[in-house]
Design a protein around this motif. Structure first.
Motif, PDB file in Angstrom:
ATOM      1  N   MET A   1       0.914  -1.142   0.009  1.00  0.00           N
ATOM      2  CA  MET A   1       0.035  -0.120   0.157  1.00  0.00           C
ATOM      3  C   MET A   1       0.762   1.241  -0.030  1.00  0.00           C
ATOM      4  N   LEU A   2       0.231   2.240  -0.546  1.00  0.00           N
ATOM      5  CA  LEU A   2       1.090   3.628  -0.783  1.00  0.00           C
ATOM      6  C   LEU A   2       1.070   4.225   0.863  1.00  0.00           C
ATOM      7  N   GLN A   3       2.130   4.543   1.334  1.00  0.00           N
ATOM      8  CA  GLN A   3       2.223   4.978   2.706  1.00  0.00           C
ATOM      9  C   GLN A   3       3.041   6.524   2.664  1.00  0.00           C
ATOM     10  N   ARG A   4       3.828   6.810   1.505  1.00  0.00           N
ATOM     11  CA  ARG A   4       4.390   8.042   1.466  1.00  0.00           C
ATOM     12  C   ARG A   4       4.868   8.304  -0.101  1.00  0.00           C
ATOM     13  N   ILE A   5       4.298   9.372  -0.542  1.00  0.00           N
ATOM     14  CA  ILE A   5       4.663   9.768  -1.795  1.00  0.00           C
ATOM     15  C   ILE A   5       5.535  11.003  -2.047  1.00  0.00           C
ATOM     16  N   ARG A 100      15.762   8.569   1.899  1.00  0.00           N
ATOM     17  CA  ARG A 100      15.573   9.031   3.511  1.00  0.00           C
ATOM     18  C   ARG A 100      14.107   8.943   4.067  1.00  0.00           C
ATOM     19  N   LEU A 101      13.169   9.545   3.207  1.00  0.00           N
ATOM     20  CA  LEU A 101      12.087   9.345   3.536  1.00  0.00           C
ATOM     21  C   LEU A 101      11.182   8.075   3.565  1.00  0.00           C
ATOM     22  N   LYS A 102      11.806   7.036   2.779  1.00  0.00           N
ATOM     23  CA  LYS A 102      11.243   6.048   2.409  1.00  0.00           C
ATOM     24  C   LYS A 102      10.058   6.085   1.750  1.00  0.00           C
ATOM     25  N   ALA A 103       9.854   6.889   0.634  1.00  0.00           N
ATOM     26  CA  ALA A 103       8.902   6.979  -0.144  1.00  0.00           C
ATOM     27  C   ALA A 103       8.496   5.896  -1.270  1.00  0.00           C
ATOM     28  N   ASN A 104       7.190   5.356  -1.045  1.00  0.00           N
ATOM     29  CA  ASN A 104       6.752   4.316  -1.915  1.00  0.00           C
ATOM     30  C   ASN A 104       6.685   4.672  -3.409  1.00  0.00           C
ATOM     31  N   LEU A 105       6.512   5.982  -3.588  1.00  0.00           N
ATOM     32  CA  LEU A 105       6.202   6.274  -5.008  1.00  0.00           C
ATOM     33  C   LEU A 105       6.941   7.874  -5.166  1.00  0.00           C
ATOM     34  N   VAL A 106       7.721   8.050  -6.333  1.00  0.00           N
ATOM     35  CA  VAL A 106       8.230   9.247  -6.520  1.00  0.00           C
ATOM     36  C   VAL A 106       7.399   9.873  -7.750  1.00  0.00           C
TER      37      VAL A 106
END
Length: 289
Positions: A1-5, A100-106
């Motif tokens: 699941m997307l948690q951080r974009i 660093r932010l552990k993004a799931n999607l850029v």
């Protein structure tokens, strides 16, 4: 699941489209949205930099003020948004911040016309998909006026393509989804050139049935809802096949896997770069090392 974009902005119209799409996706998924502006460092000597320190500080402050406006516009979509100003070169700084932010999607915006430098060295998106990222890369071309309605997943039956398909279906839960697989029957041209038309026709039919079986197995292993998908098989080289099929299908979102193996990249990985340069709406790229 997307948690951080994570979405990049340089305050251009292309970046505005990217922020709007990222905010919409974050609100729908209940994810945190990180809006990042990369400020380029001044290439000056230490003494010159010290003499112009107020100017540097003022430039950074202007960037922060503009970023606050972008964050405010993203919040209007109902997303939980934070803003960041980082210093460095765009691709390296964005990749480092995403890790660093552990993004799931850029998410990045795509410019309409490629500059000469982009044609030689690659666009920001093309260079970004070569970075070690934990998530996928979404390249936004169009204004985000509505959820994605049509999805085209270009699959080569590899693990990166499976990841791209799964990710795209999550980003576009309401979209009509089509899976495009290009295959090339071996020896078909040899049989045709030898005048063996019946054998060539039988060989093509056999190759198509094998390709369909392989695609069905791929979809089972990918653990996606096959009933939601429309399958399109095409004979031909993948890049040319996608280039012909995409304008006809006119997808809002195109998904493709990107292989980063030194051996696979010249052959399979180039497909993702090719798709990024086509006018096929937004493009989602999933990497697989």
């Amino acid at each position: 699941m997307l948690q951080r974009i994570l979405v990049a902005t340089d305050f251009s119209s292309a970046a505005h489209n990217a922020v709007a799409r990222a905010a919409r996706l974050a609100a729908e998924a209940g994810a945190t949205l990180e809006v990042v502006h990369v400020a380029r460092p001044r290439r000056r000597s230490l003494l010159a930099w010290l003499r112009r320190e107020p100017e540097v500080a003022a430039g950074t402050e202007v960037a922060r003020e503009r970023l606050e406006d972008v964050v405010a516009s993203a919040r209007r979509h109902g997303a939980d948004v934070r803003g960041h100003v980082v210093t460095g070169t765009p691709v390296t700084a964005l990749a480092a911040t995403a890790r660093r932010l552990k993004a799931n999607l850029v998410v990045v915006g795509a410019r309409g016309v490629l500059r000469f430098r982009d044609q030689m060295l690659g666009t920001t998106a093309e260079r970004l998909i070569e970075q070690e990222l934990a998530g996928d890369v979404l390249v936004v071309r169009k204004p985000a006026r509505a959820p994605y309605r049509t999805l085209l997943a270009c699959v080569d039956l590899g693990p990166a393509a499976a990841q791209a398909l799964r990710s795209a279906l999550r980003l576009a839960p309401q979209a009509t989804a089509r899976v495009l697989h290009a295959y090339e029957p071996p020896f078909a041209s040899l049989l045709r050139n030898a005048g063996l038309r019946v054998q060539a026709r039988e060989h093509r039919a056999f190759a198509r049935s094998r390709a369909l079986e392989a695609l069905e197995e791929f979809l089972r292993d990918a653990e996606v809802d096959a009933d939601r998908l429309k399958v399109a098989l095409r004979i031909g080289e993948p890049r040319q096949t996608i280039e012909r099929a995409a304008p006809q299908l006119d997808p809002d979102l195109t998904a493709v896997g990107h292989h980063t193996s030194p051996l696979a990249q010249p052959f399979l990985g180039s497909v993702a770069r090719h798709v990024l340069r086509l006018s096929v709406g937004d493009v989602l790229v999933s990497r697989h090392a």
